[in-house]
Design a protein around this motif. Structure first.
Motif, PDB file in Angstrom:
ATOM      1  N   MET A   1       0.848  -1.166   0.000  1.00 45.46           N
ATOM      2  CA  MET A   1       0.000   0.000   0.000  1.00 45.46           C
ATOM      3  C   MET A   1       0.901   1.239   0.000  1.00 45.46           C
ATOM      4  O   MET A   1       1.846   1.328   0.768  1.00 45.46           O
ATOM      5  CB  MET A   1      -0.898  -0.027   1.245  1.00 45.46           C
ATOM      6  N   SER A   2       0.570   2.161  -0.880  1.00 48.04           N
ATOM      7  CA  SER A   2       1.386   3.373  -0.967  1.00 48.04           C
ATOM      8  C   SER A   2       1.076   4.314   0.198  1.00 48.04           C
ATOM      9  O   SER A   2       0.058   4.186   0.885  1.00 48.04           O
ATOM     10  CB  SER A   2       1.142   4.091  -2.298  1.00 48.04           C
ATOM     11  N   ILE A   3       1.957   5.245   0.404  1.00 54.23           N
ATOM     12  CA  ILE A   3       1.780   6.226   1.474  1.00 54.23           C
ATOM     13  C   ILE A   3       0.511   7.029   1.240  1.00 54.23           C
ATOM     14  O   ILE A   3      -0.255   7.292   2.169  1.00 54.23           O
ATOM     15  CB  ILE A   3       3.016   7.148   1.574  1.00 54.23           C
ATOM     16  N   ARG A   4       0.244   7.417  -0.003  1.00 57.12           N
ATOM     17  CA  ARG A   4      -0.945   8.212  -0.332  1.00 57.12           C
ATOM     18  C   ARG A   4      -2.228   7.419  -0.052  1.00 57.12           C
ATOM     19  O   ARG A   4      -3.184   7.956   0.512  1.00 57.12           O
ATOM     20  CB  ARG A   4      -0.876   8.643  -1.809  1.00 57.12           C
ATOM     21  N   THR A   5      -2.238   6.169  -0.394  1.00 59.69           N
ATOM     22  CA  THR A   5      -3.406   5.321  -0.152  1.00 59.69           C
ATOM     23  C   THR A   5      -3.631   5.153   1.349  1.00 59.69           C
ATOM     24  O   THR A   5      -4.773   5.221   1.820  1.00 59.69           O
ATOM     25  CB  THR A   5      -3.225   3.939  -0.814  1.00 59.69           C
ATOM     26  N   GLN A   6      -2.555   4.947   2.095  1.00 61.88           N
ATOM     27  CA  GLN A   6      -2.663   4.817   3.546  1.00 61.88           C
ATOM     28  C   GLN A   6      -3.159   6.124   4.171  1.00 61.88           C
ATOM     29  O   GLN A   6      -4.013   6.111   5.051  1.00 61.88           O
ATOM     30  CB  GLN A   6      -1.305   4.427   4.154  1.00 61.88           C
ATOM     31  N   TYR A   7      -2.641   7.249   3.675  1.00 64.72           N
ATOM     32  CA  TYR A   7      -3.074   8.563   4.166  1.00 64.72           C
ATOM     33  C   TYR A   7      -4.569   8.760   3.925  1.00 64.72           C
ATOM     34  O   TYR A   7      -5.302   9.181   4.825  1.00 64.72           O
ATOM     35  CB  TYR A   7      -2.264   9.665   3.468  1.00 64.72           C
ATOM     36  N   ASP A   8      -5.022   8.467   2.723  1.00 65.14           N
ATOM     37  CA  ASP A   8      -6.439   8.619   2.392  1.00 65.14           C
ATOM     38  C   ASP A   8      -7.305   7.716   3.264  1.00 65.14           C
ATOM     39  O   ASP A   8      -8.370   8.126   3.746  1.00 65.14           O
ATOM     40  CB  ASP A   8      -6.690   8.322   0.912  1.00 65.14           C
ATOM     41  N   SER A   9      -6.863   6.517   3.498  1.00 67.30           N
ATOM     42  CA  SER A   9      -7.595   5.569   4.345  1.00 67.30           C
ATOM     43  C   SER A   9      -7.669   6.067   5.784  1.00 67.30           C
ATOM     44  O   SER A   9      -8.736   6.027   6.418  1.00 67.30           O
ATOM     45  CB  SER A   9      -6.922   4.196   4.282  1.00 67.30           C
ATOM     46  N   ASP A  10      -6.541   6.528   6.287  1.00 64.37           N
ATOM     47  CA  ASP A  10      -6.506   7.058   7.656  1.00 64.37           C
ATOM     48  C   ASP A  10      -7.378   8.306   7.791  1.00 64.37           C
ATOM     49  O   ASP A  10      -8.062   8.490   8.800  1.00 64.37           O
ATOM     50  CB  ASP A  10      -5.071   7.396   8.067  1.00 64.37           C
ATOM     51  N   LEU A  11      -7.364   9.158   6.774  1.00 66.71           N
ATOM     52  CA  LEU A  11      -8.165  10.373   6.801  1.00 66.71           C
ATOM     53  C   LEU A  11      -9.663  10.044   6.819  1.00 66.71           C
ATOM     54  O   LEU A  11     -10.430  10.646   7.571  1.00 66.71           O
ATOM     55  CB  LEU A  11      -7.816  11.254   5.597  1.00 66.71           C
ATOM     56  N   GLU A  12     -10.070   9.080   6.029  1.00 71.10           N
ATOM     57  CA  GLU A  12     -11.478   8.667   6.026  1.00 71.10           C
ATOM     58  C   GLU A  12     -11.884   8.075   7.380  1.00 71.10           C
ATOM     59  O   GLU A  12     -12.974   8.348   7.883  1.00 71.10           O
ATOM     60  CB  GLU A  12     -11.747   7.671   4.901  1.00 71.10           C
ATOM     61  N   ALA A  13     -11.011   7.291   7.981  1.00 72.19           N
ATOM     62  CA  ALA A  13     -11.297   6.721   9.298  1.00 72.19           C
ATOM     63  C   ALA A  13     -11.397   7.820  10.353  1.00 72.19           C
ATOM     64  O   ALA A  13     -12.267   7.777  11.235  1.00 72.19           O
ATOM     65  CB  ALA A  13     -10.212   5.710   9.682  1.00 72.19           C
ATOM     66  N   LEU A  14     -10.536   8.816  10.257  1.00 75.77           N
ATOM     67  CA  LEU A  14     -10.572   9.939  11.188  1.00 75.77           C
ATOM     68  C   LEU A  14     -11.866  10.742  11.030  1.00 75.77           C
ATOM     69  O   LEU A  14     -12.502  11.113  12.016  1.00 75.77           O
ATOM     70  CB  LEU A  14      -9.356  10.847  10.966  1.00 75.77           C
ATOM     71  N   LYS A  15     -12.271  10.990   9.788  1.00 76.41           N
ATOM     72  CA  LYS A  15     -13.524  11.709   9.537  1.00 76.41           C
ATOM     73  C   LYS A  15     -14.706  10.953  10.136  1.00 76.41           C
ATOM     74  O   LYS A  15     -15.585  11.557  10.755  1.00 76.41           O
ATOM     75  CB  LYS A  15     -13.738  11.909   8.037  1.00 76.41           C
ATOM     76  N   ALA A  16     -14.728   9.644   9.962  1.00 75.36           N
ATOM     77  CA  ALA A  16     -15.820   8.835  10.505  1.00 75.36           C
ATOM     78  C   ALA A  16     -15.819   8.869  12.034  1.00 75.36           C
ATOM     79  O   ALA A  16     -16.869   8.990  12.669  1.00 75.36           O
ATOM     80  CB  ALA A  16     -15.711   7.395  10.003  1.00 75.36           C
ATOM     81  N   ALA A  17     -14.644   8.788  12.624  1.00 71.70           N
ATOM     82  CA  ALA A  17     -14.535   8.826  14.086  1.00 71.70           C
ATOM     83  C   ALA A  17     -14.985  10.185  14.630  1.00 71.70           C
ATOM     84  O   ALA A  17     -15.681  10.259  15.646  1.00 71.70           O
ATOM     85  CB  ALA A  17     -13.093   8.529  14.522  1.00 71.70           C
ATOM     86  N   LEU A  18     -14.609  11.266  13.960  1.00 76.78           N
ATOM     87  CA  LEU A  18     -15.021  12.608  14.391  1.00 76.78           C
ATOM     88  C   LEU A  18     -16.529  12.802  14.263  1.00 76.78           C
ATOM     89  O   LEU A  18     -17.160  13.406  15.140  1.00 76.78           O
ATOM     90  CB  LEU A  18     -14.280  13.679  13.594  1.00 76.78           C
ATOM     91  N   ALA A  19     -17.109  12.277  13.214  1.00 73.85           N
ATOM     92  CA  ALA A  19     -18.563  12.380  13.044  1.00 73.85           C
ATOM     93  C   ALA A  19     -19.277  11.627  14.155  1.00 73.85           C
ATOM     94  O   ALA A  19     -20.259  12.114  14.724  1.00 73.85           O
ATOM     95  CB  ALA A  19     -18.963  11.848  11.673  1.00 73.85           C
ATOM     96  N   GLU A  20     -18.795  10.451  14.498  1.00 71.14           N
ATOM     97  CA  GLU A  20     -19.399   9.661  15.583  1.00 71.14           C
ATOM     98  C   GLU A  20     -19.237  10.365  16.925  1.00 71.14           C
ATOM     99  O   GLU A  20     -20.163  10.395  17.739  1.00 71.14           O
ATOM    100  CB  GLU A  20     -18.761   8.265  15.641  1.00 71.14           C
ATOM    101  N   MET A  21     -18.075  10.968  17.156  1.00 69.74           N
ATOM    102  CA  MET A  21     -17.865  11.706  18.404  1.00 69.74           C
ATOM    103  C   MET A  21     -18.811  12.897  18.488  1.00 69.74           C
ATOM    104  O   MET A  21     -19.344  13.203  19.562  1.00 69.74           O
ATOM    105  CB  MET A  21     -16.408  12.168  18.497  1.00 69.74           C
ATOM    106  N   GLY A  22     -19.036  13.562  17.383  1.00 77.18           N
ATOM    107  CA  GLY A  22     -19.958  14.694  17.358  1.00 77.18           C
ATOM    108  C   GLY A  22     -21.377  14.255  17.684  1.00 77.18           C
ATOM    109  O   GLY A  22     -22.079  14.904  18.465  1.00 77.18           O
ATOM    110  N   ARG A  23     -21.823  13.137  17.100  1.00 77.57           N
ATOM    111  CA  ARG A  23     -23.162  12.618  17.404  1.00 77.57           C
ATOM    112  C   ARG A  23     -23.262  12.209  18.866  1.00 77.57           C
ATOM    113  O   ARG A  23     -24.256  12.502  19.533  1.00 77.57           O
ATOM    114  CB  ARG A  23     -23.491  11.431  16.499  1.00 77.57           C
ATOM    115  N   SER A  24     -22.240  11.560  19.374  1.00 77.47           N
ATOM    116  CA  SER A  24     -22.251  11.138  20.774  1.00 77.47           C
ATOM    117  C   SER A  24     -22.283  12.336  21.718  1.00 77.47           C
ATOM    118  O   SER A  24     -22.979  12.321  22.730  1.00 77.47           O
ATOM    119  CB  SER A  24     -21.024  10.274  21.082  1.00 77.47           C
ATOM    120  N   SER A  25     -21.530  13.376  21.375  1.00 76.35           N
ATOM    121  CA  SER A  25     -21.516  14.588  22.204  1.00 76.35           C
ATOM    122  C   SER A  25     -22.890  15.257  22.205  1.00 76.35           C
ATOM    123  O   SER A  25     -23.381  15.679  23.253  1.00 76.35           O
ATOM    124  CB  SER A  25     -20.472  15.577  21.685  1.00 76.35           C
TER     125      SER A  25
END
Length: 65
Positions: free
Chosen positions: A1-25
């Protein structure tokens, strides 16, 4: 997996986690507000509080000064 692909994957996971934290808050704040609000009374309960606990009139007047 390239660095760019890993970055994009991590960014999407972070966005999902932040959205869930916002709903929980938001849910936690709403629950806290509901818990701290005074209970609402039905009209029957409200009318039963309209009369004082004692309805006996003593007929005395205190004018002590």
């Amino acid at each position: 997996m390239s660095i760019r692909t890993q970055y994009d994957s991590d960014l999407e996971a972070l966005k999902a986690a932040l959205a869930e934290m916002g709903r929980s808050s938001a849910d936690a704040v709403e629950d806290a507000l509901e818990a701290s609000a005074p209970p609402t009374r039905t009209p029957r309960q409200a009318s039963s509080r309209a009369m004082a606990g004692s309805t006996t009139w003593s007929g005395t007047l205190s004018t002590a000064a």
